[in-house]
Structures are given as C-alpha cells and as structure tokens.
Design a protein around this motif. Sequence first.
Motif, PDB file in Angstrom:
ATOM      1  N   ARG A   1      39.938  43.508  69.559  1.00 23.77           N
ATOM      2  CA  ARG A   1      41.219  43.681  68.872  1.00 23.77           C
ATOM      3  C   ARG A   1      41.510  45.177  68.741  1.00 23.77           C
ATOM      4  NH1 ARG A   1      40.628  45.714  63.960  1.00 23.77           N
ATOM      5  NH2 ARG A   1      38.519  45.569  63.127  1.00 23.77           N
TER       6      ARG A   1
ATOM      7  N   ARG B   1      33.462  37.250  73.513  1.00 22.51           N
ATOM      8  CA  ARG B   1      33.586  38.529  72.804  1.00 22.51           C
ATOM      9  C   ARG B   1      35.071  38.880  72.738  1.00 22.51           C
ATOM     10  NH1 ARG B   1      31.667  44.233  73.425  1.00 22.51           N
ATOM     11  NH2 ARG B   1      30.446  44.570  71.525  1.00 22.51           N
ATOM     12  N   TYR B   2      35.624  38.843  71.532  1.00 26.84           N
ATOM     13  CA  TYR B   2      37.045  39.113  71.346  1.00 26.84           C
ATOM     14  C   TYR B   2      37.263  40.559  70.962  1.00 26.84           C
ATOM     15  CZ  TYR B   2      38.684  34.328  71.805  1.00 26.84           C
ATOM     16  OH  TYR B   2      39.020  33.117  72.303  1.00 26.84           O
TER      17      TYR B   2
ATOM     18  N   LYS C   1      34.285  41.461  68.474  1.00 29.20           N
ATOM     19  CA  LYS C   1      33.688  40.497  67.566  1.00 29.20           C
ATOM     20  C   LYS C   1      33.439  39.214  68.354  1.00 29.20           C
ATOM     21  CE  LYS C   1      34.477  39.325  62.734  1.00 29.20           C
ATOM     22  NZ  LYS C   1      35.561  39.148  61.752  1.00 29.20           N
ATOM     23  N   TRP C   2      32.280  38.605  68.081  1.00 27.81           N
ATOM     24  CA  TRP C   2      32.004  37.331  68.759  1.00 27.81           C
ATOM     25  C   TRP C   2      32.703  36.206  68.021  1.00 27.81           C
ATOM     26  CZ3 TRP C   2      29.751  36.827  73.409  1.00 27.81           C
ATOM     27  CH2 TRP C   2      29.053  37.940  73.911  1.00 27.81           C
ATOM     28  N   LYS C   3      33.488  35.412  68.784  1.00 28.07           N
ATOM     29  CA  LYS C   3      34.184  34.257  68.190  1.00 28.07           C
ATOM     30  C   LYS C   3      34.081  33.105  69.165  1.00 28.07           C
ATOM     31  CE  LYS C   3      38.119  36.413  66.805  1.00 28.07           C
ATOM     32  NZ  LYS C   3      39.443  36.622  66.243  1.00 28.07           N
ATOM     33  N   THR C   4      34.277  31.918  68.641  1.00 32.10           N
ATOM     34  CA  THR C   4      34.268  30.762  69.526  1.00 32.10           C
ATOM     35  C   THR C   4      35.648  30.651  70.178  1.00 32.10           C
ATOM     36  OG1 THR C   4      32.899  29.770  67.831  1.00 32.10           O
ATOM     37  CG2 THR C   4      33.575  28.366  69.652  1.00 32.10           C
ATOM     38  N   SER C   5      35.649  30.532  71.484  1.00 30.61           N
ATOM     39  CA  SER C   5      36.929  30.472  72.202  1.00 30.61           C
ATOM     40  C   SER C   5      37.534  29.071  72.077  1.00 30.61           C
ATOM     41  CB  SER C   5      36.711  30.811  73.669  1.00 30.61           C
ATOM     42  OG  SER C   5      36.118  29.714  74.324  1.00 30.61           O
ATOM     43  N   ASP C   6      38.767  28.932  72.526  1.00 30.52           N
ATOM     44  CA  ASP C   6      39.435  27.622  72.428  1.00 30.52           C
ATOM     45  C   ASP C   6      38.704  26.573  73.269  1.00 30.52           C
ATOM     46  OD1 ASP C   6      40.119  29.415  74.306  1.00 30.52           O
ATOM     47  OD2 ASP C   6      42.193  28.727  74.571  1.00 30.52           O
TER      48      ASP C   6
ATOM     49  N   HIS D   1      39.661  37.975  74.659  1.00 33.48           N
ATOM     50  CA  HIS D   1      38.423  38.329  75.362  1.00 33.48           C
ATOM     51  C   HIS D   1      38.759  38.907  76.725  1.00 33.48           C
ATOM     52  CE1 HIS D   1      38.971  34.539  77.503  1.00 33.48           C
ATOM     53  NE2 HIS D   1      38.973  33.896  76.319  1.00 33.48           N
TER      54      HIS D   1
ATOM     55  N   ARG E   1      31.130  30.732  73.013  1.00 30.64           N
ATOM     56  CA  ARG E   1      31.125  32.027  72.327  1.00 30.64           C
ATOM     57  C   ARG E   1      31.694  33.088  73.263  1.00 30.64           C
ATOM     58  NH1 ARG E   1      27.679  35.044  68.795  1.00 30.64           N
ATOM     59  NH2 ARG E   1      26.540  35.898  70.557  1.00 30.64           N
TER      60      ARG E   1
END
Lengths: 113, 905
Positions: A82, A79-80, A68-73, A29, A77
């Motif tokens: 790639r 936005r990642y 892509k929206w992903k849950t971070s560590d 992100h 939420r």
Amino acid sequence: MTPASPRNQLLYGTLDLLILRTLVYGPAHGHAIAGHIQRVSEDALRIETGSLYPALHRLEARGWIAAKWKTSDKGKRARYYRLTRTGRRQLAVEQSRWQQLSVAVTRVLRPAD
Amino acid sequence: MLRQVLNRFRCLWHRRRKDAELEEEIRFHLAAEAEERIDAGLAPEEARAAAQRDFGNVTLTRELTREAWGWAPAERLLKDVGSAFRMMRRNTGYTCAVVLTMALGIGLNAAMYDLLSRLFLQAPPHIEDPDGIHRIWMSERDDATDRGVFTGPSATRDRMDWAEFNSLRDDPDRFIAVAGYTAPQRMQNGRGQTAEDLQVSTVSGEFFALLGLRPALGRLLRPGDDDLAATPAAVISDAYWRQGFERSAEALGTSLTFNGVTYIIVGVLPPGFAGPDPKAAEIWLPLQIAATAIRGDLWRQSLTGFSLTALARLAPGVQPEAAAAAATAAVRAARTTSRLPEARDPEPTVMLGPILQSRGPIALPGQMRLPLVVGGAALVVLLIATANMSNLLLVRVAARRRELAVRNALGAGRSGVGRLLAVESVVLTTLSGVAALVVAALAGRSLRVTLLPDYRWADEPLDGTAIGFTATAVLIIGLGAALAPAVYAARSRGIEKLDSSRGARSLGMPVRTGLIVVQAALSLILLSGAAIFYRSFEAARQVDVGYAKENLVTVSLGGFRSAESPDETTIDALESRLRSLPDVLDVAQGTNSPMGFKAAMPSPRVEGLDRLPFDEGPYVSLTTPNFFRVAGLAILEGRSFTEWDRAGTQKVAVVDAMFAHGVWPGRSAVGQCLFFGEASTDCTTVVGVVESALDRGLSDADRAAIYYLPISQASSNPIQASFVNNMRTLVVRTRGDPGRVVQPTLLALADLFPDLPRHSVRSLPTVFAPRIRTWTIGTSLFGAAALLAVLLAAIGLYAVIAFGVRQRELEFGIRRALGARASRLLRMVLTRGFSLAAAGVVAGTLAALWAGRFIEPLLFDDRTPRDPLAFAVAALVLLTIAVAASLLPARRASRADPRQALEAE
C-alpha cells in the motif's frame, strides 16, 4: 553495485511511477499490480517480473510503500503493498516530473515548421 | 534518511525470514498467473509451465530483488569481518603483537593526556566563568647582599602577605572581587589516637562567591565568617563528606577541631571540586580565624612567614594590563608602609595570569615539567607502536601475497582486496582501542600517584576526555597504519604474482626497513633517557647527607604553638619507652631535627671577625652527648660532648666542618673561643669538629654551617634555655628499617603527648625519598617506556628479518649448494639486523642530543644530558637486542636446505 535497471523498454524510473499510481486505488499484491498496469495500458506496457519485484522491494526500502501479508480473494496468503504518506508525496513529485518530461519530448518531436 | 538506514539494518537481522517471504511472494505470483491462464482455458500443467516461462529467470529475479533490499554492502562487510576474525584466530601471535602494541601505546598516551590536560588545560569543575578569573603574581628581586640592595635574581610567585593582599582589595574600580586562599596544608583534627590528618585550606570571605560555587548541602563560607568575632565555621569537600559522613546530612553542625579551635561544619562543596589547584583540600576554614589560631596575632605583619594566593575578577571594561599596573602601585605603597620595608624589594611588579597555576608567567617548576617530559616519552612510545603496527601489517600483506593474488584472480577486484585489508585493520584497531581503554584506566591511576604524589585527585582518571582521546588516536593511527598495506595490496596485480613469490621481496621493503630504523632510533632516545635519569638517580641517592639516614627516626616535641613546653619527666618517660622498643639501638636529644626544621640564634662572636662569613646561619642545635653517635655524624677532630660538660664546668661547643673552615680557615678550630651575648667575655671553647650534614636539598650549595652546644650547659643562657624547652627533638637510631619503629613511637606519643600531631614522627628514608623523586620517577618511567620500546622494536626487527629470510630461502639454499658455509650465512643475516639497528643508533643519538635540552633542567646537580656513558649503554643494549632478534631467523637461513628450496619452487 548498480541498482537493478528495468529490463523492459520503460524509461528508468517510470516503473516506480506506474506502481505508485496503481496503488492509489488501494493495496494490491505484485501480480495484481502487473495485471492492472497491463490492462489499463491496453497491453501496451507489459511489466516483467524481473523488474517488478526488485522495484517493489526498492520502493519498500525507501519507505514509499509498505507491505503486509493478507489473505487474497482466492484464499491464499499474498503480500499486499500500500502507498505510504511519503509515497503519496513522492507520487506527486514523480508525476509532475513525468509531465515535464513528456511535454519536453513532445516539443522535440514536433515536426519542424 | 535515518529511517532508511534503520530499515536496512532491520532487514539485515531478518534476513532469513525475508528470504522465505520473497520465495513465498514469487510462488504466489506464479500460482496467480497460472490460475489466470487456467481461467482462460489452458490445461493446469500447461498453464503452470507458461507462467513459469513468462516469469523468466526466478533466481535472477530473486538476486535482483535482494539487491533492492540494500543489503549487499552490509552483507559483504559481514563477510569481510568474519574473514578478518578468522585471519586473527589463525595468527594469534601476530594479533596479540598488534593489539598489545597499540593498547600500550595508545593507553599510556590517553592516561598521560588526561593527566596533562588537568594540569595545563582544564580549570577545576564547578567554577563559574573560569576565564574571567585571574591569578595574581608578583615579581620581585632578591636582596643580593643582605644590605638593602635589590639586585639579586628576580623571583615570581603567586604568593603575597596579608598587607599586600589587603591593598588589592581596596580597588573596586578595577577589581569586582579579590579573594585569597592558602595552599592545602596537613592539619590534625582532634587529639591522641583518634586524631586524623586532613588537608586544610584557609580562605578569605569572598573566595567561594568569587569562584561562583554553589553548595551541595548547607551553605559555603561568606565574608561574615571571615571575622575573628564570628562563630568558627568550616566547609568540607564531597570526598570528605563521603568518607567521614557517608553523605549524611548530619554532617552539618558536626564540629572539627584544629589548633584548639572548634569549627562547625556549615556546608558541603559539590563533588569534584577540591580547590583551584590540583593539590586537593578536604576542609576549608575562614582565613583570619585559622591564621590567628596557627600563628598567633602577629601573622598580619610582613615577614612572619604567612602568605596567601590571590584570585581576582576584573571590573567590566578593565584591561588586565591596566589592572596589573594599578595593583603594582597598590602593593608598592603597602610595602613602603609595612614594618620591615628594608627586607623586601620595595618595587615589586604585579602580573595577572590565568586561574591555572601551571599557566602562570614563570617557567615551569620541575614538578610540572616532569609530567611534560614523561608525556613526551609516552608520545615516542606511541610513534614506535604505530611504526611497529604498520610494519607488522606490511609483513602480513607481503606474506599473504599468494592468498591475495588468488582472491584477485577469483574476481575480488582491487577494491575488494583493499576493502578486506581495511576491514581487518579496523577490526584490529577496535580491539586495540578497547584494550587501550583498560590500559589507560590502570595507567592513569598509577601515573597520577607516581608523578604527583602530593595531589589528591577529586575524580577518576578515565573520563570522557580520555575516552575521546583514545577513540581519536585509535582512529587516526589504526587507519594510518592500515593505509600503506592497503595501497600496496591494491597495487599488486594478481596473476603474474601467483606463480612465484620471489618478487615479493621488493614489496614495501624500503618502507619496512625505514620503519625499523625509525623504531630503533626512537628506542635509543628512550633508552638513553632512562640511562641519563638513572645516572642522576644514582648520584643523588649516593649523596652523603652526613646522617645515618637509613636508620633514623626523629620525634619533634616542639615547634608547634598550642602545646605548652613539654616537661622533662614526660620527655624522659618517652625516651625510656622508646629505648625499650626491640628495634631501637639508642636515643639522643637535640633541638634540631636532622633533615628537618633548623633554627638559628643571634650569631656568636669570634675574635677578629665583625661578622661570621655565612650567607645563611649559622644554625644551632643543643644536644645530649650521644647525639653525634646516634645521628651518625663523625667527629673529625677533637672530642664530642661528655657527661662532665655540665652547668658550672667550662662551657664547650662543637662546630661542623663548614663552620670551622669558614671561620678559622687554615687553622684548627679546636681550642678557639665563641662568645655569646653582646659584650660577653665568657669564652665557650670549641672542643671538637664534626662532619657537615645536609639538612636540606642535595648539593653542596644547600649546606649551611651549624654549631652544637650541650643541653646540660644551656640553663645559664635564657635564649639557649628556651631553645631546649621549645624545640626538643628525639633522634632514634634503629636496627634495620626505621619504618618499623614509627607505629610504636606514635602509640607512645599518643599516651604521653596527645596534643602532638602525628607528623611529628618521621623516619628519615621517607624524608629523603621525595628529594630524589624526580630521578626515581624519571628512571622508572623512562625505563618502562624504553623497555616497551625495545620490546616493540625487537618484535618489528624479528618480523622483518624473519620474513626476509623466508623470502630468500631459495637464494640461501643455492648459496649452500655452491659451498657457502653455514656460519657465513648466519653472519650475513646477523649483519643485516645489526646494521639496521646501527643506523637507528646513529639517528637516535642525534635526535636524543637535540631532545636533551628538555630534560636538562630536571637532572641532578647540573648534570648534562650529553652523557657519553649513557649513550654508550643505550647503544649497546639496542645492538644486543637487535642481534638477538635476528639470531633465530639467521639460524634458519644457515640451515637452508637447497633441495627443499628447489622443490618448493
């Protein structure tokens, strides 16, 4: 109409290169990207958010990176981003361009004999 | 590249979501940053503040990021489009005026373009390599003297007789294939009340192969079908297949009966193909079988009236000139060996033209010229529409100077204002384009029917070409018309214009007045054109054909082959049935159909003359005594036939005025003798002179001499008796509209003469109408175009004058304050409108005088397009309209209130 110019002292276009290079290690992100660049450059390069996000979105609009929206560590939420396949190609182009540039600058800076 | 564009558009639609996402992304960044600092040991409050500080200007970042999405231009465009729609809603009248103007201008032209391109540019569909097909033309001189001296005017036709056609077929070195066909002709399938009239073309065996057509169903006609020994076969068009068989495969094997021959349907043509010419056929029959059925065995000989059109494909490497030279030699050889060589120019010249008849080597016939002229008129309407649209846009810009200046001052920038105006124009033109397509579809249909009523079109008027034309025209004209206002707007430099509107008068004023004058001039061209056509129309309509053409129906009982001579009792039965109809006044009999078929016998001899002094005729009609009264021909001298003129009594004749003056100039015809037969001394006494009738055409040159004999005295002369038997015609005088009698007559005919074709019943108004069609169409279409033009010009003039008055309100107020009378101000404004129109009249008259050459060949009886009365009327109409259009603004000027004007300042 002028595209957002990087507000730091980086050469125009260099930020793109740094972002693309960072994403080679895997999706990240915005905050992580900025942190990575800062860490790796040993605090020599500080990425201002005023440049980072416009740059990320510009690269996304060009199709070099995808988001892509992903849950971070940390459980939130985020936005990642790639690297896409075209982004990978673009990275090669930018890298070689940078190398040419840096060689050229070094030549200019070489003390006159 | 495409993906980027798509991406951007996708972004545009998800705009709101993306905004929220960006918000969340920034929030996450701030949170992550703060957490990092907390981990480093800062207090949560402090950490958050530091993160915020470090981030910098959130709003700016958001803005910059949004720019990176690449929406900015699109967003601006949306805003401009929205603003354009708001402007249009506020100014409904203006919007309607522009959209209507363009829709009519462009739609009309699209329809015309469609029609003209089909006539002059496109070969019919499904033909293989149409450029490789040549239409064969023959140029020959007419016999000027009737004595074998071929010095008359040269005529070029795409027709030839059978012997000539055959002479071309024997040249495989130059022609790969030669095919012949006859133009579609109305023929009747079946008999009695179930009979249907169909357009039938007959073709030689090579025809379909030469065109390279493939059947939609079954097979097409082949050389083997074009043989008297073959089973008669027929091919039908897609249109007839649909209409008669609902596209069922059962059509194959069904039979059609024409002239007593039964043809079996063997195939269906592909949709859209209806023959090489615009006049569409529905049925194709083998030429030799059909010609023999129609004309008996003699049709192969020259001068029997049979003719066909030949198409050819050249052998590879043969130049058209070489092929034409060889064909010329072949046709000349054929003429010298034909039976009646002395009646035809023995040295015709063959020419090869493109497959399209309209592109042949001869000057355009009227039928083709009229669409071109109407196309020109449509183009003029388009010019007016463009000028009008430009004018309206200019006036709008001028009126909106304050608004635009404010926009300028608020930082819209010159390009911004220009862009806004351009977007407005594009939105307006797009709307107009859609409206134009509707107009094109409607106008296309009616133009086809009006201009070329003989043609049946195989396809719909609005196809890709018409749509493409509309789009192109909209683009060019819309942008063109928008250009001037945009330039003016961009040139106006903000602030200084904010405080006063006086300077606005100069804005584009010369251009606007110029446009008005141009519009007026173009309107005058159309108005004068309409007036010129109307004068021809009136003159043609009032041509006295002699017959009481408004109240006649004719029924031809003869003149066709398959039926036997009608017997007297059936004729009498038909006559009494017709007499019993409520709208029928009287019924007479003759052997000539008024305004129809005419026949001649060997000329009668007259004492003292070797030969009767007529180029044509004299024709003859054998009639009942009441014929002249029923047909409406006046007896000028002597008497008509009576019941006492019978077999055995003194033989009598009536001649028409032309016969009388030609044969006995300066003397009375009554009492003179006509002699029938080589050495006869049996005097047939002329007992009366009747007025001349115009059976053909409209001018005196079309008149031909005729004489009349009583049916009751025909039996002693075999030729006359055969005329009476074979060419009987009933002439029915009706009360009121003869059209009402046609249907009951057809019913009676179906009962008593079931073999007679339906078109043997004709009402004379329907026979006459096509003769003046050129002028009817010219008047109505030019009239419609002129009406449109004047309306547009009036709108334009009104807009300009009204705008001028509004701009000069202060001046008018001051004038009034200084004592100017209202009538003087009124006159001032009216004079302005009048003088603009007058300038247009002058320019338009000059242009129309020049353009007159194009319609000259279309006018009635050598009338000239330089018709002073027509121009005077056109000028009067235009000037009246101009004054009327300036009246409203003029009244406004005359009522200018000095106080109000000053306050407004």
